[in-house]
Design a protein around this motif. Sequence first.
Motif, PDB file in Angstrom:
ATOM      1  N   PHE A 169      12.791 -21.702  33.108  1.00 49.16           N
ATOM      2  CA  PHE A 169      11.865 -21.616  33.987  1.00 49.16           C
ATOM      3  C   PHE A 169      11.597 -19.976  34.234  1.00 49.16           C
ATOM      4  CE2 PHE A 169      10.840 -25.549  33.891  1.00 49.16           C
ATOM      5  CZ  PHE A 169      11.178 -26.301  35.211  1.00 49.16           C
ATOM      6  N   GLY A 205      10.981 -18.284  30.545  1.00 50.88           N
ATOM      7  CA  GLY A 205      10.206 -19.114  29.925  1.00 50.88           C
ATOM      8  C   GLY A 205       9.189 -18.457  28.500  1.00 50.88           C
ATOM      9  N   ALA A 220      10.051 -18.773  24.853  1.00 49.41           N
ATOM     10  CA  ALA A 220       9.170 -19.417  23.899  1.00 49.41           C
ATOM     11  C   ALA A 220       8.831 -18.624  22.930  1.00 49.41           C
ATOM     12  CB  ALA A 220       7.878 -19.774  24.450  1.00 49.41           C
ATOM     13  N   MET A 240       5.044 -28.922  36.796  1.00 50.17           N
ATOM     14  CA  MET A 240       5.684 -28.032  35.566  1.00 50.17           C
ATOM     15  C   MET A 240       5.087 -26.613  35.687  1.00 50.17           C
ATOM     16  SD  MET A 240       5.007 -29.644  32.191  1.00 50.17           S
ATOM     17  CE  MET A 240       4.041 -31.000  32.353  1.00 50.17           C
ATOM     18  N   LYS A 241       5.999 -25.775  35.756  1.00 49.07           N
ATOM     19  CA  LYS A 241       5.683 -24.486  36.057  1.00 49.07           C
ATOM     20  C   LYS A 241       5.185 -23.902  34.645  1.00 49.07           C
ATOM     21  CE  LYS A 241       8.582 -23.087  39.673  1.00 49.07           C
ATOM     22  NZ  LYS A 241       9.829 -22.461  39.753  1.00 49.07           N
ATOM     23  N   LYS A 242       4.655 -22.498  34.764  1.00 51.90           N
ATOM     24  CA  LYS A 242       3.898 -22.059  33.720  1.00 51.90           C
ATOM     25  C   LYS A 242       4.720 -21.842  32.464  1.00 51.90           C
ATOM     26  CE  LYS A 242       1.224 -18.906  35.507  1.00 51.90           C
ATOM     27  NZ  LYS A 242       0.938 -19.141  37.038  1.00 51.90           N
ATOM     28  N   GLN A 243       5.923 -21.341  32.949  1.00 55.24           N
ATOM     29  CA  GLN A 243       6.936 -20.812  31.673  1.00 55.24           C
ATOM     30  C   GLN A 243       7.231 -22.318  31.029  1.00 55.24           C
ATOM     31  OE1 GLN A 243       7.251 -20.165  34.859  1.00 55.24           O
ATOM     32  NE2 GLN A 243       7.895 -17.928  35.035  1.00 55.24           N
ATOM     33  N   PHE A 244       7.379 -23.242  31.721  1.00 54.46           N
ATOM     34  CA  PHE A 244       7.750 -24.532  30.761  1.00 54.46           C
ATOM     35  C   PHE A 244       6.612 -24.826  29.973  1.00 54.46           C
ATOM     36  CE2 PHE A 244      10.148 -27.975  29.547  1.00 54.46           C
ATOM     37  CZ  PHE A 244       9.531 -29.221  29.820  1.00 54.46           C
ATOM     38  N   LYS A 245       5.424 -24.737  30.515  1.00 50.92           N
ATOM     39  CA  LYS A 245       4.028 -25.036  29.673  1.00 50.92           C
ATOM     40  C   LYS A 245       4.105 -24.202  28.486  1.00 50.92           C
ATOM     41  CE  LYS A 245       0.434 -22.340  30.346  1.00 50.92           C
ATOM     42  NZ  LYS A 245      -0.772 -21.948  31.109  1.00 50.92           N
ATOM     43  N   LEU A 246       4.505 -22.970  28.709  1.00 57.00           N
ATOM     44  CA  LEU A 246       4.383 -22.125  27.497  1.00 57.00           C
ATOM     45  C   LEU A 246       5.390 -22.398  26.557  1.00 57.00           C
ATOM     46  CD1 LEU A 246       2.475 -19.837  26.733  1.00 57.00           C
ATOM     47  CD2 LEU A 246       4.215 -18.255  27.468  1.00 57.00           C
ATOM     48  N   PHE A 247       6.652 -22.865  27.152  1.00 50.21           N
ATOM     49  CA  PHE A 247       7.582 -23.265  26.211  1.00 50.21           C
ATOM     50  C   PHE A 247       7.378 -24.456  25.515  1.00 50.21           C
ATOM     51  CE2 PHE A 247      11.642 -24.076  24.565  1.00 50.21           C
ATOM     52  CZ  PHE A 247      12.010 -25.492  24.778  1.00 50.21           C
ATOM     53  N   SER A 248       6.670 -25.408  26.024  1.00 54.39           N
ATOM     54  CA  SER A 248       6.360 -26.608  25.264  1.00 54.39           C
ATOM     55  C   SER A 248       5.296 -26.537  24.255  1.00 54.39           C
ATOM     56  CB  SER A 248       5.359 -27.811  26.171  1.00 54.39           C
ATOM     57  OG  SER A 248       5.805 -27.601  27.614  1.00 54.39           O
ATOM     58  N   ILE A 249       4.219 -25.510  24.686  1.00 56.72           N
ATOM     59  CA  ILE A 249       3.508 -25.084  23.336  1.00 56.72           C
ATOM     60  C   ILE A 249       3.966 -24.508  22.131  1.00 56.72           C
ATOM     61  CG2 ILE A 249       1.649 -23.403  22.792  1.00 56.72           C
ATOM     62  CD1 ILE A 249       0.786 -23.550  25.682  1.00 56.72           C
ATOM     63  N   VAL A 250       4.896 -23.673  22.414  1.00 60.34           N
ATOM     64  CA  VAL A 250       5.796 -22.826  21.444  1.00 60.34           C
ATOM     65  C   VAL A 250       6.601 -23.965  20.821  1.00 60.34           C
ATOM     66  CG1 VAL A 250       7.366 -21.150  20.678  1.00 60.34           C
ATOM     67  CG2 VAL A 250       5.798 -20.850  22.599  1.00 60.34           C
ATOM     68  N   LEU A 251       7.270 -24.713  21.541  1.00 58.35           N
ATOM     69  CA  LEU A 251       7.946 -25.736  20.709  1.00 58.35           C
ATOM     70  C   LEU A 251       7.168 -26.685  19.668  1.00 58.35           C
ATOM     71  CD1 LEU A 251      10.996 -26.513  20.605  1.00 58.35           C
ATOM     72  CD2 LEU A 251      10.422 -28.397  22.328  1.00 58.35           C
ATOM     73  N   LEU A 261      -3.943 -28.057  24.508  1.00 56.86           N
ATOM     74  CA  LEU A 261      -2.717 -27.979  25.273  1.00 56.86           C
ATOM     75  C   LEU A 261      -2.312 -27.197  26.300  1.00 56.86           C
ATOM     76  CD1 LEU A 261      -0.333 -30.506  24.573  1.00 56.86           C
ATOM     77  CD2 LEU A 261       0.766 -28.435  23.249  1.00 56.86           C
ATOM     78  N   LEU A 306      -1.907 -28.250  30.144  1.00 57.36           N
ATOM     79  CA  LEU A 306      -0.613 -28.241  31.103  1.00 57.36           C
ATOM     80  C   LEU A 306      -0.871 -27.146  32.237  1.00 57.36           C
ATOM     81  CD1 LEU A 306       1.797 -27.937  28.012  1.00 57.36           C
ATOM     82  CD2 LEU A 306       1.743 -29.618  29.712  1.00 57.36           C
TER      83      LEU A 306
END
Lengths: 314, 329
Positions: free
Chosen positions: A13, A16, A20, B1-12, A304, A308
């Motif tokens: 978090f 992040g 990423a 969901m925080k923004k960083q997590f969002k970005l992380f999911s996208i990148v994953l 996406l 999100l």
Amino acid sequence: MTLSWGQLRNIFFKYGIYAAFLILVVVLALTSPSFLTLQNILNVLRQSSIIGIIAIGMTFVIIKGGIDLSVGSILGFSAVVATSFAHPGEYPVIAPIIMGLLVGVACGLVNGFVIAKWNIAPFIVTLGMLTAARGMTLVYTDGKPIINLSDAYNFIGSGHFLGLPIPVIVFILVILVGVFLLNFTKFGRHVFAVGGNEKAARLSGVNIFAVKLAAYAIAGLTSGMAGILLSSRVMTGSPILGQGYELDAIAAVVIGGTSLTGGRGSMIGTVIGVLIISIMNNGLDLLNVSSYYQQIIKGAIIVLAVLLDRKSNN
Amino acid sequence: MKKQFKLFSIVLAIALILTACGGGGSSSNGGGSSDGSQSGGGGESGKKIKVGIVYTTLTNEFAVKIQAAVREKAQELGIELLEADGQGKPENQIAQVENFITQKVDAIILQPYDRNGTAPAVDKAVNANIPIVVVNAQTSNVEKALAYVGSDDVYAGELEMQYIADQLGGKGNIVIIRGPYGNSAEVDRTEGNRNVLAKYPDINVLADQTANWDRAEAMVLMENWLQTYPDIDAVVAQNDEMALGAYQAIKAAKKENEILVIGIDAIEDALKSVANGEMVATVFQDAVGQGHTAVELAVKAAKGEAVEFENWIPFILVTQENINDFLKQ
């Protein structure tokens, strides 16, 4: 593993975006041997600089709560005006640069003025500018590309300085100015305020009109810069330059974490968003993925991101 | 969901897709540069020759025909083919050539979209000492490339205009639909059109505009022209896509018996149209010949063999008389 899941999540978090980005780089480095070469890195930086510069300007507009669909057309218009002053032996190379930037700012000011004065939705106004600017570009060139440009002008897009391609240097400078303006000036705070809650901002004395005007002028200026760099890279003032770039710029800003509803966002996020898109384009090309699939992937990522973003707001 | 997590999911998600793609790849074997050898020199035995090709845009039927021919020949010769789609933008084509240089391909084939805009790509390949073969259209600096494979577009422009001039008996009103301004085929076909027009002062060109090789654009253009000019005798379109679009507009206006339509390329739809007596003729551009020859030249260049610089593939006029020779292809 000595870290608990909770601690891991906290790290993600907090860091992040950077985590990423790192994952993406690592995966690509493993799947394609040419990815982490100096040449490729420079290529990626150079290839991201055009969209990147536009995205920096776009960030101001989106944080302010608006949107600018005309950046691609402004890029084209600036490019053809600039190149028309760039023939060998006519004017010093500073002339096309100034003309290109002036055109960009002028178009941006028109956008900002109409939006701020008459309160028309930015989507509509900039859509109008998208069409009108492209039309002006065609009129200005009579539909034909402007060729025969001076070496000095071409150097802007294809030359190097201190080992870095010039577009990359310009991109870095624009990032620095953008970060400074957004995070360390009163203007920057006002942009956030207007985007977050326009009524409250007005009540606390912010000059809404000026902020809106400035935001769109900045977007126009960055589009003008991009127009000069792009037309110099392809050594042509082509009237169709920049078509579709607005969507890439918006995508980069959104992926970088700026909310389309305004009031929240970050310049560094935009930069990471731009890099993620370019690295994705570059990586997919290096891995020889068909361009049809590339477009599907890109579209999916953007949707996406917005999905999100909406969820994280609630 | 925080923004960083969002970005992380996208990148994953991106990371997972990329890993999947890295295994798959589309046209060539295994996708990407997984040779194991870094030197990238040409054609030693035991190592596959790697050729990178950059197309103008794969939404254009003619480019797709070239692609089919290129893939066929690449498979026959047993080389590794890397493909990139410029999507109609010269800056993309330049970037894709840069990527191929980074991947140390043995040769590059370029189908340039814009005569001037894509020219820097040729310079880059030449500076990197990678042989580059230009196919189908020329760049302003094509003489710097190792070889050019194409058809003489000036001749194609002359062929189509001459046919119409003959059909009209040397006088009448025509409109011309052109390709994207600055595209080398457009520039040359226009020159060919004009060469013939100079001989026929009684042929009036009522209007002359671009529809960017696009069928839908040409249809709209034709609709507008039909409103403005009541007595058009013929439409000279610089490619079949646009000719077919114009024909649709003419048919909708019920003027198909009054107006002759001609195009260039001899794509499937156009051949059917000519066979059915709709379009009056087309000019066959040998995509297969261009594609095959481009790959052959690239492979020879990669092996260090000498190649001819100019490789012309002839254009052929196709009318109802010889249509059957072409329908089988």
